[in-house]
Design a protein around this motif. Structure first.
Motif, PDB file in Angstrom:
ATOM      1  N   GLY A 188       3.023   1.637  -5.815  1.00 23.54           N
ATOM      2  CA  GLY A 188       2.109   1.342  -4.721  1.00 23.54           C
ATOM      3  C   GLY A 188       1.502   2.595  -4.126  1.00 23.54           C
ATOM      4  N   TYR A 189       2.333   3.631  -3.953  1.00 25.66           N
ATOM      5  CA  TYR A 189       1.845   4.861  -3.327  1.00 25.66           C
ATOM      6  C   TYR A 189       0.960   5.690  -4.251  1.00 25.66           C
ATOM      7  CZ  TYR A 189       3.467   4.961   1.419  1.00 25.66           C
ATOM      8  OH  TYR A 189       3.582   4.715   2.767  1.00 25.66           O
ATOM      9  N   TYR A 220      -1.378   4.344  -5.989  1.00 23.02           N
ATOM     10  CA  TYR A 220      -2.695   3.796  -5.683  1.00 23.02           C
ATOM     11  C   TYR A 220      -3.170   4.228  -4.291  1.00 23.02           C
ATOM     12  CZ  TYR A 220      -6.446   0.711  -4.357  1.00 23.02           C
ATOM     13  OH  TYR A 220      -7.641   0.243  -3.897  1.00 23.02           O
ATOM     14  N   TYR A 247      -1.795  -3.065   2.461  1.00 24.76           N
ATOM     15  CA  TYR A 247      -1.191  -2.420   1.285  1.00 24.76           C
ATOM     16  C   TYR A 247      -0.207  -1.336   1.725  1.00 24.76           C
ATOM     17  CZ  TYR A 247      -1.251  -0.929  -3.645  1.00 24.76           C
ATOM     18  OH  TYR A 247      -0.905  -0.641  -4.946  1.00 24.76           O
ATOM     19  N   SER A 249      -4.527   7.628  -4.482  1.00 24.51           N
ATOM     20  CA  SER A 249      -5.774   7.571  -5.243  1.00 24.51           C
ATOM     21  C   SER A 249      -6.907   7.010  -4.386  1.00 24.51           C
ATOM     22  CB  SER A 249      -5.584   6.693  -6.486  1.00 24.51           C
ATOM     23  OG  SER A 249      -6.806   6.473  -7.156  1.00 24.51           O
ATOM     24  N   TYR A 250      -6.593   5.986  -3.582  1.00 21.38           N
ATOM     25  CA  TYR A 250      -7.608   5.363  -2.726  1.00 21.38           C
ATOM     26  C   TYR A 250      -8.187   6.368  -1.739  1.00 21.38           C
ATOM     27  CZ  TYR A 250      -9.641   2.463   0.937  1.00 21.38           C
ATOM     28  OH  TYR A 250     -10.498   1.933   1.867  1.00 21.38           O
TER      29      TYR A 250
END
Length: 452
Positions: free
Chosen positions: A261-262, A264, A283, A267-268
């Protein structure tokens, strides 16, 4: 003067306690009101209006799920042991009930200015933690202080209207031909007018709320049952533990899932900068909670407990979708209720009064269309061309709509549902105090729009 103010506050709280129904009843009453209004304003048949209402009922399904997740993910993050320690340290800052109100509202205002979804949850969660430390504080007032931060959300970094203006996408169609170029945020969110209004609210409303503390005999202390959010942890016998129970209690599973999860999340933010929306907020809450709760079964237990508070969102949001369906329904005469409301204020405006009347019209429309995007869709095609014709800048007109949309949330239970679900209170418990905030901020915002 203080006695008069205290009497006003007590009267406001008493009125709301006595006459404000459950938010579901409030939504039903609004439905009946807009139905009758539509008969006359749009000159449509009852069947046509019911069809518009029925189509609107399911228009907020995606948003309803997002809001339910805001409540659930925010709550499970707050109940994680490590996060509770952090909140506990912040909650230890206030030493008396006045400081408790001031600190909670100040932090909520800042959090809502940064991101409305984040602020809406964090304010309520922090308020519960503060109630554990300052046991003499009036609990409804404390939750009202947490929710009142929401009055600034649409003027902040996640405000949908200023962000739509800055995006430049399809503005010509959205604004009825009044605007073809993007309006940068230094003319809206970061304009002198907006920053001054926000600063006045930030440094005065916390103390306004702090001065509303009721007398000792009228103070409503928090129930210990509401503060007990500890999740039971099952004790496993090593000798009899099954393979399934080993998986449920595996720390490695949570850490690996959290790491995914982290990846992403990082990256976000690399790609988008500090651009928060509901999905990324949920999220972050979810995967941080997964890591901090340690095992899958702890996450399951926390979610099962938190989900009990989502009933109001699940039941009421479809009805607000139906109300929006009627409000935006265009009848045979070519008009809608929302358009008629907006046109009324346009017709009585001058260049000086237009921003203020735009603010009031947006506040009125917000009762029936409690959505920033929905507010823009119904008002921009009317207000933006009218503002241009009167010589009012697009930035000022847009921010007047934005402030009006946020303003009447103080007495519109729609947005309070997640905070109330976390707090374990009803709308009537906090709306009396929020009504006082509505009056005060209405004066501040109106003067700012008129003279800055």
């Amino acid at each position: 003067m203080k006695k008069i103010f205290n009497k006003m506050t007590k009267f406001s709280v008493g009125i709301m306690q006595k006459y404000l129904p459950d938010p579901f009843i409030f939504a039903i009453i609004l439905t009946f009101i807009v139905f009758v209004m539509a008969l006359f304003v749009t000159q449509s048949s009852p069947l046509a209006i019911i069809e518009a209402w029925s189509k609107g009922l399911w228009s907020l399904l995606s948003f309803s799920m997002q809001m339910a997740l805001v409540l659930v993910t925010g709550t499970i993050l707050a109940t994680a042991p490590a996060f509770k320690k952090i909140l506990g340290k912040i909650a230890s800052i206030p030493k008396n009930k006045i400081q408790a109100i001031v600190v909670v509202n100040f932090i909520s205002l800042i959090a809502c200015f940064i991101n409305w979804g984040f602020g809406l949850v964090i304010g309520a969660i922090l308020a519960k933690e503060v109630a554990k430390k300052v046991k003499t504080v009036d609990y409804p007032l404390l939750i009202a202080a947490a929710y009142s931060g929401f009055v600034v959300w649409h003027a902040g970094l996640s405000g949908s209207i200023p962000l739509k203006l800055a995006s430049g996408g399809n503005l010509l169609a959205q604004t009825g031909g009044a605007l073809s170029e993007a309006v940068p945020t230094n003319m809206t969110i970061f304009s002198t007018m907006n920053i001054v209004i926000f600063a006045i609210i930030l440094f005065t409303v916390p103390f306004l709320l702090g001065s509303m503390n009721p007398s000792e005999k009228d103070t409503k202390l928090v129930s210990l049952d509401l503060l007990n959010d500890e999740q039971p942890k099952a004790k496993l016998d090593i000798k009899t533990i099954t393979p399934a129970q080993k998986l449920e209690s595996s720390v490695a599973i949570n850490y690996m899932l959290g790491a995914m999860g982290y990846v992403y999340i990082f990256s976000y933010f690399i790609k988008n900068g500090f651009s928060l929306n509901l999905n990324i907020v949920n999220y972050i809450f979810l995967f941080t909670a997964i890591i901090l709760h340690g095992t899958p079964i702890n996450v399951v237990n926390a979610v099962n407990s938190a989900a009990k508070s989502t009933g109001g969102i699940i039941l009421q949001f479809p009805f607000y979708g139906g109300i929006m369906g009627i409000m935006t329904f265009v009848g045979p005469n070519g008009t809608s209720i929302a358009a008629a409301m907006s046109n009324f204020f346009v017709n009585i405006s001058t260049q000086t009064t237009f921003p203020v009347f735009t603010f009031f019209s947006a506040g009125l429309v917000n009762f029936f269309v409690p959505s920033g995007g929905g507010q823009w869709a119904v008002q921009a095609p009317i207000m933006m061309p009218a503002g241009a014709q009167l010589g009012v800048s697009a930035a000022k007109t847009g921010m007047a709509i934005a402030w009006g949309d946020a303003w009447t949330n103080m007495i519109q239970p729609f947005w309070a549902l997640p905070a109330l679900g976390i707090a374990g209170l009803g709308a009537k418990d906090i709306m009396g105090y929020c009504l006082m905030v509505l009056f005060y901020t209405g004066v501040v915002i109106s003067l700012g729009l008129a003279f800055l």
